[in-house]
Design an enzyme around this catalytic site. Sequence first.
Site, short mmCIF file in Angstrom:
data_model
loop_
_atom_site.label_atom_id
_atom_site.label_comp_id
_atom_site.label_asym_id
_atom_site.label_seq_id
_atom_site.Cartn_x
_atom_site.Cartn_y
_atom_site.Cartn_z
CB CYS A 152 -0.92 0.00 1.22
SG CYS A 152 -1.83 1.54 1.43
CB CYS A 157 -3.29 2.70 -1.22
SG CYS A 157 -3.79 1.01 -0.87
CD GLU A 297 -7.17 1.96 -8.58
OE1 GLU A 297 -8.03 2.20 -7.72
OE2 GLU A 297 -6.10 1.36 -8.31
CG HIS A 565 -28.22 22.38 -3.35
ND1 HIS A 565 -28.31 21.44 -4.36
CD2 HIS A 565 -28.38 23.59 -3.94
CE1 HIS A 565 -28.53 22.06 -5.49
NE2 HIS A 565 -28.57 23.36 -5.28
CD GLU A 570 -27.79 18.21 -3.53
OE1 GLU A 570 -28.77 18.51 -2.80
OE2 GLU A 570 -27.20 19.02 -4.26
#
Length: 590
Positions: A152, A157, A297, A565, A570
Amino acid sequence: MPPTGSGPEREELRSRIEGLIGSQRVMVFSKSYCPYCTKVPDTLPALFAEEGSSYQDVLFEMTGQKTVPNVFINKTHVGGCDKTMQAHKDGLLRQLLGEEEPAYDYDLIVIGGGSGGLACSKEAALLGKKVMVLDYVVPTPIGTTWGLGGTCVNVGCIPKKLMHQTALLGTALQDSRNFGWEFDKKVEHNWETMKTAVNNYISSLNWGYRVQLRDKNVSYVNSYAEFMEPHKIKAINKRGKETFHTAAKYVLATGERPRYLGIPGDKEFCITSDDLFSLPYCPGKTLVVGASYVALECAGFLAGLGLDVTVMVRSILLRGFDQDMANRVGEHMEEHGVRFLRKFVPTKVEQLETGSPGRLKVTAKSTETDEAIEGEYNTVLIAVGRDACTGNIGLDKAGVKVNEKNGKIPANDEEQTNVPHIYAIGDILEGKWELTPVAIQAGKLLARRLFGGSTVKCDYINVPTTVFTPLEYGCCGLSEEKAVEMYGEENIEVYHSLFWPLEFTVPGRDNNKCYAKVVCNKLDSERVVGFHYLGPSAGEVTQGYAAAMKCGMTKEQLDITIGIHPTCAEIFTTMEITKRSGADITQAGC
């Protein structure tokens, strides 16, 4: 049931039982037909069995235990099969038998210095135990190696996310012109500058881990570990010097390494993600072989840096992930310049010219026809999966069972292998998530159970994750396919929506390409069993909703939650259209 029979008969039986218990070092009362009674003799050094259910009534009166086997050691009642096995695991049997624990060099030896191994070792040391960590990186075929911290930190990562961020910044630069930013100089990317900055940060992490181990009095040895006996290992350093160490308990945290193709030229001329992040030159025109999250990726951020990128796919994208989402990821990448060669596999890689980068010729064949194709590239990156690093650490000498097909280690829900004092965590565990935070959590909780009296186990259910493709994909829980398989198509409801992030509107890009959906179980108050998001900051969005899923989030609870918002997240508070309805999910604006 109270014991039957007259008082004198019962007292005579009780006296005989007490005599047996008092005269024998180990006394097991059992039934010949009891399946659990055969397990205890494997644990105890001696066995004296008295058959006959007539004893059970009196034993129940004496111990409160209705079941068999009923185990006593040196006049102490231990319990049944489960309690006896637990006493063996905890070392209580040795104490009751008057046997001293062998003198080991360490309370715990952790094999593997990745995220999980480091977390486990540091936690054990904080609990006052004497701990050693052994970590050794076998160089890749082209000689790449790295420091303490595991995949990682060094080749996973961390550098992946930083290089992904590099590509996002390039897109942001282009977007910025539409927001009024003016700059005349042509925008170009410098691979060397990025690579050096990323590697310098990783080096600081490597050093930090060493300091943390030192501060917590964990002995760190940069050597390759191999079991000689169940409690003894051999450690070989890079100069070939051997040392030997023993421990009461072991944790295997060796992780995985990229798999090669097994074709001519793959190890001689190709690279993997183990090499890419410290590659000393820009890879140029690149062929990425594979459709895993690592493949997509890497292809995504290389294309984002302006490189010519092709992805060769054998079958489907992102196997194991929701296929609706996976295909949308692929479509977005294709729309932004990544080419896909579908249903092809490489058969040979040849070097046409050396250099930094050089020039390679790749021959590939169709998986469906006799068609063969050739292509020239500067770099070939293989990302077709990973193999567990368990084959050369002497697990056979320790008696640890391994799945011969994939090298994975079967373990119980406490990460314990078939050998009671040897545990395994992280990517090498069979049937568990191959994710860094999972290994860290499992390592910490394991140390607390082994040495801190805790009973908390790692929860492998509803683990969130994110694929850092150019348009990021975050998910938690079940894929739509898995939900249908588990509950039946008629018992799930999928709510979904396209959306257009406000940040994308002014530059005028990717209108209604982002997508969100929740998979709900109709049989359980429309509880959300699958969460899926394709859009910006997917990790940040998914992390919050994952906590809600842990709390049993339902669609109704999402509906009554007021959204923030204007944000992307949302969208999950306003979804009304079901996939079953077939209605239009295109969004017109805020």
